[in-house]
Write an enzyme that holds these catalytic residues in place. Sequence first.
Site, PDB file in Angstrom:
ATOM      1  N   HIS A   1    -119.721 -52.979 -71.083  1.00  0.00           N
ATOM      2  CA  HIS A   1    -118.373 -52.973 -70.516  1.00  0.00           C
ATOM      3  C   HIS A   1    -117.944 -54.374 -70.083  1.00  0.00           C
ATOM      4  O   HIS A   1    -116.757 -54.713 -70.143  1.00  0.00           O
ATOM      5  CB  HIS A   1    -118.278 -51.967 -69.358  1.00  0.00           C
ATOM      6  CG  HIS A   1    -118.792 -52.430 -68.049  1.00  0.00           C
ATOM      7  ND1 HIS A   1    -120.121 -52.400 -67.704  1.00  0.00           N
ATOM      8  CD2 HIS A   1    -118.152 -52.953 -66.959  1.00  0.00           C
ATOM      9  CE1 HIS A   1    -120.276 -52.871 -66.486  1.00  0.00           C
ATOM     10  NE2 HIS A   1    -119.101 -53.213 -65.999  1.00  0.00           N
TER      11      HIS A   1
ATOM     12  N   SER B   1    -121.299 -53.824 -60.721  1.00  0.00           N
ATOM     13  CA  SER B   1    -122.547 -53.589 -61.441  1.00  0.00           C
ATOM     14  C   SER B   1    -122.912 -54.786 -62.314  1.00  0.00           C
ATOM     15  O   SER B   1    -124.095 -55.131 -62.436  1.00  0.00           O
ATOM     16  CB  SER B   1    -122.452 -52.315 -62.285  1.00  0.00           C
ATOM     17  OG  SER B   1    -121.375 -52.385 -63.203  1.00  0.00           O
ATOM     18  N   GLU B   2    -121.914 -55.448 -62.928  1.00  0.00           N
ATOM     19  CA  GLU B   2    -122.172 -56.663 -63.699  1.00  0.00           C
ATOM     20  C   GLU B   2    -121.017 -57.650 -63.564  1.00  0.00           C
ATOM     21  O   GLU B   2    -119.846 -57.246 -63.459  1.00  0.00           O
ATOM     22  CB  GLU B   2    -122.380 -56.372 -65.193  1.00  0.00           C
ATOM     23  CG  GLU B   2    -123.727 -55.776 -65.556  1.00  0.00           C
ATOM     24  CD  GLU B   2    -123.726 -54.272 -65.515  1.00  0.00           C
ATOM     25  OE1 GLU B   2    -124.821 -53.681 -65.634  1.00  0.00           O
ATOM     26  OE2 GLU B   2    -122.645 -53.677 -65.357  1.00  0.00           O
ATOM     27  N   THR B   3    -121.365 -58.921 -63.585  1.00  0.00           N
ATOM     28  CA  THR B   3    -120.389 -60.009 -63.695  1.00  0.00           C
ATOM     29  C   THR B   3    -120.772 -60.852 -64.902  1.00  0.00           C
ATOM     30  O   THR B   3    -121.952 -61.183 -65.089  1.00  0.00           O
ATOM     31  CB  THR B   3    -120.372 -60.870 -62.422  1.00  0.00           C
ATOM     32  OG1 THR B   3    -119.972 -60.058 -61.312  1.00  0.00           O
ATOM     33  CG2 THR B   3    -119.403 -62.032 -62.564  1.00  0.00           C
TER      34      THR B   3
END
Length: 290
Positions: A74, A45-47
């Site tokens: 997160h 979902s995110e990097t």
Amino acid sequence: MRIDVHFVNSLTDNEAGGNPAGVVTEGDALNDTQKLEVARQVGLSETAFVSRSEIATIKLEFFTPTRQIAHCGHATIATFSLLRQLGKVADGWLTKETVDGCRSVLVEGGEVLMEQRSPTYSEIDGKSALVTRIAQSIGTLPADFHVMPTVVSTGNRFLIIALPDERCVAEARPDFPAIKAISDELDLIGYYLYCTSTKVAGRHAGTRMFAPRFGINEESATGTAAGPLACFLHDRMGIEDRHITIEQGRLMQPASPSVINVNLEISDCGISRLMAGGKAVVPSSKHVEI
């Protein structure tokens, strides 16, 4: 070009579950197009990408597989947990530079907490067509709302939706195109559904999060949504505790139990600031070719 990516399970519940984020500790050599390509290949979902900063401990940028976003809770917890494990930062108060300014981060006792701003609220009119559309977008009726949905922002805007019990939250049927349309209309990151039923006694809420506008249908832990919910519980639902514990990820399929802790700072004018976060585990790393 070979890029090293660390995978970090963030906001874990007793070192299990959590929400995985990618972290690239050497982001200075990459431009935005390359960062987006790395995030696309990583597929989480995110990097997060760490670069040098002249005004903070680090510069931190976040990319989903489809776009850059201003903040990610997160992935912030994941990054500072990883940097602490690698010996690149010490315990104590630190800072992150983001695309819209600097935020404080506290690393202490194996936990990372990130600063969020004081809340703003905008309640949806219970007699409007919008409230019916919101209900339809999660497969329920307006009568099922415990209180009217409210947009809450502590730096990121989320629609907080109170449902009567765990069954209602677990059985929500998200219509992602409809949620995306409403999120565009209200300029939301996404929906945060909650009930006050929890798997572990003493915690304050069990939740689910939908953010198809940003390419995230559902994720297992969302620090930037937990902050708004904690403020809502304190200011609108009469919970007097200043330490709020939120469960996420238990009611999604497959389940990935997560816990977000939120500490509220209260002044005479209300909530002046909050710190949200938790613990993380670093299970693996991989290489990405771009």
